[in-house]
Every structure is written in structure tokens, then in C-alpha cells.
Design an enzyme around this catalytic site. Structure first.
Site, PDB file in Angstrom:
ATOM      1  N   ASP A 187       7.099  -8.568   0.651  1.00 27.02           N
ATOM      2  CA  ASP A 187       7.611  -8.531   2.032  1.00 27.02           C
ATOM      3  C   ASP A 187       8.907  -7.731   2.151  1.00 27.02           C
ATOM      4  O   ASP A 187       9.376  -7.476   3.258  1.00 27.02           O
ATOM      5  CB  ASP A 187       7.904  -9.954   2.538  1.00 27.02           C
ATOM      6  CG  ASP A 187       6.643 -10.700   2.929  1.00 27.02           C
ATOM      7  OD1 ASP A 187       5.591 -10.057   3.080  1.00 27.02           O
ATOM      8  OD2 ASP A 187       6.729 -11.936   3.080  1.00 27.02           O
ATOM      9  N   LYS A 240      11.276 -13.090   9.633  1.00 28.53           N
ATOM     10  CA  LYS A 240      10.147 -12.348  10.228  1.00 28.53           C
ATOM     11  C   LYS A 240       9.011 -13.316  10.548  1.00 28.53           C
ATOM     12  O   LYS A 240       8.918 -14.395   9.952  1.00 28.53           O
ATOM     13  CB  LYS A 240       9.641 -11.250   9.290  1.00 28.53           C
ATOM     14  CG  LYS A 240       9.080 -11.711   7.931  1.00 28.53           C
ATOM     15  CD  LYS A 240       7.657 -12.226   7.928  1.00 28.53           C
ATOM     16  CE  LYS A 240       7.208 -12.675   6.549  1.00 28.53           C
ATOM     17  NZ  LYS A 240       5.984 -13.510   6.577  1.00 28.53           N
TER      18      LYS A 240
HETATM   19  O1  C5P Z   1       5.103 -10.198  -3.945  1.00 31.30           O
HETATM   20  P1  C5P Z   1       5.324 -11.663  -3.820  1.00 31.30           P
HETATM   21  O2  C5P Z   1       6.231 -12.192  -4.908  1.00 31.30           O
HETATM   22  O3  C5P Z   1       5.759 -12.091  -2.474  1.00 31.30           O
HETATM   23  O4  C5P Z   1       3.892 -12.328  -4.052  1.00 31.30           O
HETATM   24  C1  C5P Z   1       3.712 -13.691  -4.367  1.00 31.30           C
HETATM   25  C2  C5P Z   1       2.253 -13.905  -4.726  1.00 31.30           C
HETATM   26  O5  C5P Z   1       1.431 -13.709  -3.580  1.00 31.30           O
HETATM   27  C3  C5P Z   1       1.727 -12.930  -5.751  1.00 31.30           C
HETATM   28  O6  C5P Z   1       1.920 -13.413  -7.053  1.00 31.30           O
HETATM   29  C4  C5P Z   1       0.247 -12.862  -5.411  1.00 31.30           C
HETATM   30  O7  C5P Z   1      -0.422 -13.954  -5.955  1.00 31.30           O
HETATM   31  C5  C5P Z   1       0.232 -13.045  -3.912  1.00 31.30           C
HETATM   32  N1  C5P Z   1       0.142 -11.765  -3.165  1.00 31.30           N
HETATM   33  C6  C5P Z   1      -1.044 -11.058  -3.132  1.00 31.30           C
HETATM   34  N2  C5P Z   1      -1.125  -9.890  -2.429  1.00 31.30           N
HETATM   35  C7  C5P Z   1      -0.057  -9.415  -1.749  1.00 31.30           C
HETATM   36  C8  C5P Z   1       1.160 -10.132  -1.753  1.00 31.30           C
HETATM   37  C9  C5P Z   1       1.221 -11.299  -2.465  1.00 31.30           C
HETATM   38  O8  C5P Z   1      -2.041 -11.466  -3.730  1.00 31.30           O
HETATM   39  N3  C5P Z   1      -0.167  -8.272  -1.068  1.00 31.30           N
END
Ligand code: C5P
Length: 307
Positions: free
Chosen positions: A139, A12
Site C-alpha cells: 500500500d 486511506k
Molecule cells: O505487502 P504487504 O506487507 O502489505 O502484504 C501483506 C500480505 O498480504 C502479503 O504477505 C500477501 O500475503 C498479501 N498480499 C497479496 N497481494 C498483494 C498485497 C498483499 O497477496 N498485492
């Protein structure tokens, strides 16, 4: 019951990525327009009803194939939820660069859920699969509503959008990863408060259909300014795409990939070849919008060599 499935997991790009307020759970509220492109990992899943355990094989030796892998975690969550004990052999052909802002790991996880939903005849809807997928990463839910969707909250509020028109995307990756969590830290450290959504983006919220012409002037990503002080090459990649005729160029996700939007495949291919030759970057052309997790293709039993 079919015991094998082959499924393609698309990358994406974020045509828009606004990072809004920090929530009490530590995540941020987002406003994003996400779009799949036809650069795909390939997953082969084989079910063994007389065995247990998840066995992963990947052609990229740098990726873990144990419980840290998002595919293994997705498979574990599905089996637990379905209350099933079967053996799974999963073979992955990796084409999407890792930690590159292209959602490769999330798409693989979503593909695992879609593949198992089909193979194990679970009958889950896209919304149910997205709900299951959201624990694996912010995502992941998007991929059940691909090719184009408006994504809000932490990533779980997804509304499909029809994006009218054809475009080719030139993806440029400098060859190093950017860790998402680190990028969010840089964002907090570099910005002075949060700017509100532009009127143009706010107006997109209720629209089920948009055109590329409407989206192109609205493209922005809050991580660009956050990464600019430490990663000058990202700006150079963006300038390279714009000077070669991209209608728009932008960082995808939290980087490290920058992409350019082109109206014709021939010009996109020419730019890819030039940028590869001149800079040695990883560059790829992929059509926008032509790829999503479904329909997926079932291959006949025994036609795969798994394990
Ligand atoms: O959900 P994911 O594992 O992809 O997120 C990785 C990091 O990105 C999270 O630990 C957080 O620090 C940050 N994040 C965030 N807000 C989001 C998605 C991700 O702060 N909506």
C-alpha cells in the site's frame, strides 16, 4: 539545513478493491481505487547530524518502536539509499487504528520517506519515493500519488485520478484487528475462482478524472465475502451505515474497518454519534480527498520537543 519536520500521514479507504490472480511471487494482482481521508497520524522527525541510529517514540504503547516498526524500516531504507549516517528522533502521534484496512502503517512509512526527502534535501521525485517505498508494503506507493489513485499489480502500478465532488466518510471499526495475510488466506479458501473485472470498473482504467456519482455504483471489495463467514459484525456495521443514509458502504482493505459515504458533513456526524452510542464501536468522520502527504509543514528549529 532544517533539522525538524512535522508531517501528517493520512488514512486511506479502498473505494474499489478487486483481488485478481495469484502471482508467482505469492502476491496477488490487484485493481483498486484508493482514496485518502482526513484522519491522520502525525510524525515529528528530528535529524541529528552528529549522531547515528533511529530512535522512535509512539503515544500508542501497543506498537513496537524497534526495527519491526515500518517507520524505522522506512528510515533505514532511506539512509541506506542516500548513503548517509545521521541520527533520527521520530515521534509519532497515532490516530489511525492499527490492522484496520486503513493503511496507517503504510502511510506512516510513506510520510517518513517524504519527510526525510525534504529534511535531507535528497531531491527524490514521487516516483522515486514510491519505488523505494514498495519494498516496505504493497500500500505504500499509493500515498505518494494521493489523494486519489488507481492502483494495480501488487500495488506499485499507481496512476493518480481526479475525483470530482465532496464527500464525508464515516469510518466504523469493531475494535479488533484483521491481519492482511490471514484475510488473503480466507479469500483463497472461500472463493471459487476469480471473477473478471466488471465493465464499469474496466472502463475506469484510462480515465484521469471521475465523479463520485460514477464511482458510487461501482464500489466493491472482494474481502467482504471472504470475511463474512467468520466476522458477522462487519455486515452489521455495513447495514447500520446503509440504513442511516450512506450512499454506499464497504469494507476497507482487508478489514476490519467498514466505511460509509455521505454527501453532507452534518448527516455523517449524526450517524457517527448514533453508531457510537448504540454499539460502542470506534466511529470517526473524515472528509474524503482533502488529505495527502504533501504539502507538508516545516516547523521552526527547536519548536519540537523530541526525546
Ligand atoms: O505487502 P504487504 O506487507 O502489505 O502484504 C501483506 C500480505 O498480504 C502479503 O504477505 C500477501 O500475503 C498479501 N498480499 C497479496 N497481494 C498483494 C498485497 C498483499 O497477496 N498485492
Amino acid at each position: 539545513m532544517t533539522s525538524d519536520v512535522r508531517i501528517f500521514a493520512p488514512a486511506k479507504v479502498n473505494l474499489i478493491l478487486r483481488v485478481l490472480d495469484r502471482r508467482t511471487d505469492g502476491y496477488h494482482n490487484l485493481w483498486s481505487l484508493m482514496q485518502t481521508v482526513a484522519l491522520e497520524d502525525e510524525l515529528h522527525i528530528h535529524v541529528q547530524s552528529d549522531a547515528t541510529g533511529v530512535h522512535l517514540q509512539c503515544d500508542d504503547p501497543t506498537l513496537p518502536t524497534d526495527g519491526r516498526n515500518l517507520i524505522a524500516r522506512a528510515a533505514g531504507v532511506v539512509l541506506e539509499r542516500a548513503k548517509l549516517a545521521v541520527g533520527l528522533d521520530i515521534r509519532i502521534v497515532k490516530r489511525i487504528p492499527v490492522s484496520a484496512g486503513l493503511g496507517g502503517g503504510s502511510s506512516d512509512a510513506a510520510a517518513t520517506i517524504v519527510g526525510l526527502n525534504r529534511l535531507l534535501a535528497l531531491g527524490w521525485s514521487a516516483s522515486e519515493m514510491a519505488h523505494i517505498g514498495q519494498v516496505l508494503g504493497s500500500d505504500v506507493p499509493f500515498f505518494f500519488f494521493a489523494p486519489t489513485a488507481r492502483v494495480r499489480a501488487r500495488g506499485e502500478d499507481v496512476a493518480p485520478v481526479r475525483l470530482v465532488g465532496e464527500r464525508w466518510i464515516v469510518l466504523v471499526n469493531p475494535g479488533f484487528p484483521v491481519e492482511t495475510r490471514w484475510a488473503y488466506d480466507r479469500l483463497s479458501a472461500t472463493r471459487n475462482g476469480m471473477t473478471a473485472l466488471s465493465q464499469g470498473i474496466a472502463a475506469l482504467s484510462g480515465k484521469p478524472q471521475v465523479t463520485w456519482e460514477e464511482i458510487l455504483p461501482l464500489m466493491e471489495n472482494d474481502f467482504e465475502a471472504a470475511l463474512a463467514p467468520t466476522h458477522h459484525v462487519l455486515e452489521k456495521m455495513k447495514r447500520g451505515l446503509l440504513s442511516r443514509g450512506a450512499e454506499a458502504a464497504l469494507l476497507s482493505g482487508s478489514g476490519s474497518t467498514v466505511f460509509g459515504v455521505f454527501p453532507y458533513e452534518e448527516s455523517a456526524i449524526r450517524v457517527r454519534d448514533e453508531m457510537k452510542r448504540q454499539h460502542g464501536w470506534w466511529v470517526s468522520v473524515a472528509k474524503a480527498g482533502s488529505s495527502s502527504l504533501s504539502p507538508h509543514e516545516t516547523v521552526p528549529l527547536n519548536s519540537l520537543q523530541v526525546g
